[in-house]
Design a protein around this motif. Sequence first.
Motif, PDB file in Angstrom:
ATOM      1  N   SER A   1      -4.626  -4.234   6.177  1.00  0.00           N
ATOM      2  CA  SER A   1      -3.240  -3.409   5.427  1.00  0.00           C
ATOM      3  C   SER A   1      -3.214  -4.079   3.911  1.00  0.00           C
ATOM      4  O   SER A   1      -3.037  -3.230   3.230  1.00  0.00           O
ATOM      5  CB  SER A   1      -2.205  -3.931   6.066  1.00  0.00           C
TER       6      SER A   1
ATOM      7  N   ASP B   1      -4.985  -1.454  -3.087  1.00  0.00           N
ATOM      8  CA  ASP B   1      -6.525  -0.400  -3.559  1.00  0.00           C
ATOM      9  C   ASP B   1      -5.466   0.616  -4.404  1.00  0.00           C
ATOM     10  O   ASP B   1      -5.470   1.543  -5.164  1.00  0.00           O
ATOM     11  CB  ASP B   1      -7.615  -0.490  -2.221  1.00  0.00           C
ATOM     12  N   ALA B   2      -4.470   0.600  -3.800  1.00  0.00           N
ATOM     13  CA  ALA B   2      -3.918   2.151  -3.623  1.00  0.00           C
ATOM     14  C   ALA B   2      -3.053   2.071  -4.724  1.00  0.00           C
ATOM     15  O   ALA B   2      -3.068   2.856  -5.648  1.00  0.00           O
ATOM     16  CB  ALA B   2      -3.339   2.288  -2.405  1.00  0.00           C
TER      17      ALA B   2
ATOM     18  N   LEU C   1      -6.111  -2.008   1.700  1.00  0.00           N
ATOM     19  CA  LEU C   1      -5.441  -1.139   1.547  1.00  0.00           C
ATOM     20  C   LEU C   1      -4.436  -1.168   0.511  1.00  0.00           C
ATOM     21  O   LEU C   1      -4.635   0.546  -0.340  1.00  0.00           O
ATOM     22  CB  LEU C   1      -5.862  -0.373   2.997  1.00  0.00           C
ATOM     23  N   SER C   2      -3.695  -2.044   0.456  1.00  0.00           N
ATOM     24  CA  SER C   2      -2.023  -1.316  -0.160  1.00  0.00           C
ATOM     25  C   SER C   2      -2.475  -1.550  -2.107  1.00  0.00           C
ATOM     26  O   SER C   2      -1.812  -0.615  -2.790  1.00  0.00           O
ATOM     27  CB  SER C   2      -0.946  -2.658   0.222  1.00  0.00           C
TER      28      SER C   2
ATOM     29  N   ALA D   1      -9.092   1.480  -6.497  1.00  0.00           N
ATOM     30  CA  ALA D   1     -10.254   1.159  -5.628  1.00  0.00           C
ATOM     31  C   ALA D   1     -11.063   0.413  -6.702  1.00  0.00           C
ATOM     32  O   ALA D   1     -11.380   1.200  -7.612  1.00  0.00           O
ATOM     33  CB  ALA D   1     -11.251   2.065  -4.644  1.00  0.00           C
TER      34      ALA D   1
ATOM     35  N   SER E   1      -4.538   3.315   6.567  1.00  0.00           N
ATOM     36  CA  SER E   1      -5.911   3.841   6.432  1.00  0.00           C
ATOM     37  C   SER E   1      -5.804   5.466   7.156  1.00  0.00           C
ATOM     38  O   SER E   1      -5.920   6.606   6.724  1.00  0.00           O
ATOM     39  CB  SER E   1      -6.894   3.348   7.962  1.00  0.00           C
TER      40      SER E   1
END
Length: 311
Positions: A206, A212-213, A209-210, A217, A22
């Motif tokens: 985690s 999405d990156a 987020l991974s 998104a 984050s």
Amino acid sequence: MPHAFDPELAAALTMMEPTDLSDLAAARAAQKARLAAAVAAADTTGVTVTELPGPGVPLRLYRPAAAGSAPLPAVYRIHGGGFTMGHPDVDHEANLRLTRALPCAVVSPEYRLAPEHPYPAGLDDCYAGLCWLAEHAAELGVRPEALAVAGDSAGACLAAAVALLARDRGGPSLRLQYLDSPSLDDRLTTPSALRFIDTPIWNRPSALLSWDAYLGAGVPGSPDVPVTAAPGRATAAELAGLPPAHVTVMELDPLRDEGIDYARALLAAGVTTELHLYPGTFHGSALVRHSAVARRMAEEEVAVLGRALAW
């Protein structure tokens, strides 16, 4: 929630820093500092380490010094880091160990990272590096007919996708794909992905987020994500003709079930596949190098790659 960790691993948890994607800038800075110290302390005795320009993507070559210029089998080893972190330094000590133990050449690509460079940038770099390695095999002292691709976590996703591209594009022939704790499925709907929200090193937040990156998104979980981005989406028909695989999963890891599912899909496709689950482990347990289970993991990697790349 409480987890039944291997006692040696549980004892080491207080000394391990969590991965917090984050605040990616802070996470990268902390990792860079840790890696600098680890690389400075690493014993390179008996190994020649060379930085190569590669095909626009830097490559690091490890060779046993005693081998001279003799042609050797090679492991193309892709570092992990949730698609957003990492560098060949992540695997520096492991690559030194592998180079000595087999012996073999090890090549590690410095691929571009998300979110600055989302899919397919990192994959394009990894595949280009593999092709460049095969094309320059003679000058690098590598046997192009004796190549394996390997990776852990996001690096295993990239390794699996590189194997798909090599098959589809008529690229280098691979003897093995070694997939350690692979991150393979952006949908994150398996029982382990839903359950392990608080596990060390890696957990469901985690993973969200991974992806999405890496994909952008809102893209993860949508219907049009290609199998080269998330190989766990592939059907058995789409996996036919791939090189043999060795898949390693950790029991208490959100990525556990997608690795098991991928191994099953490979088997259904007729791909020779070995699956190994380590009980009591979490994602990144190999970092606890003194533990018996981490030593077993390292020994297995050497044995499996050694069999695949045998002269």
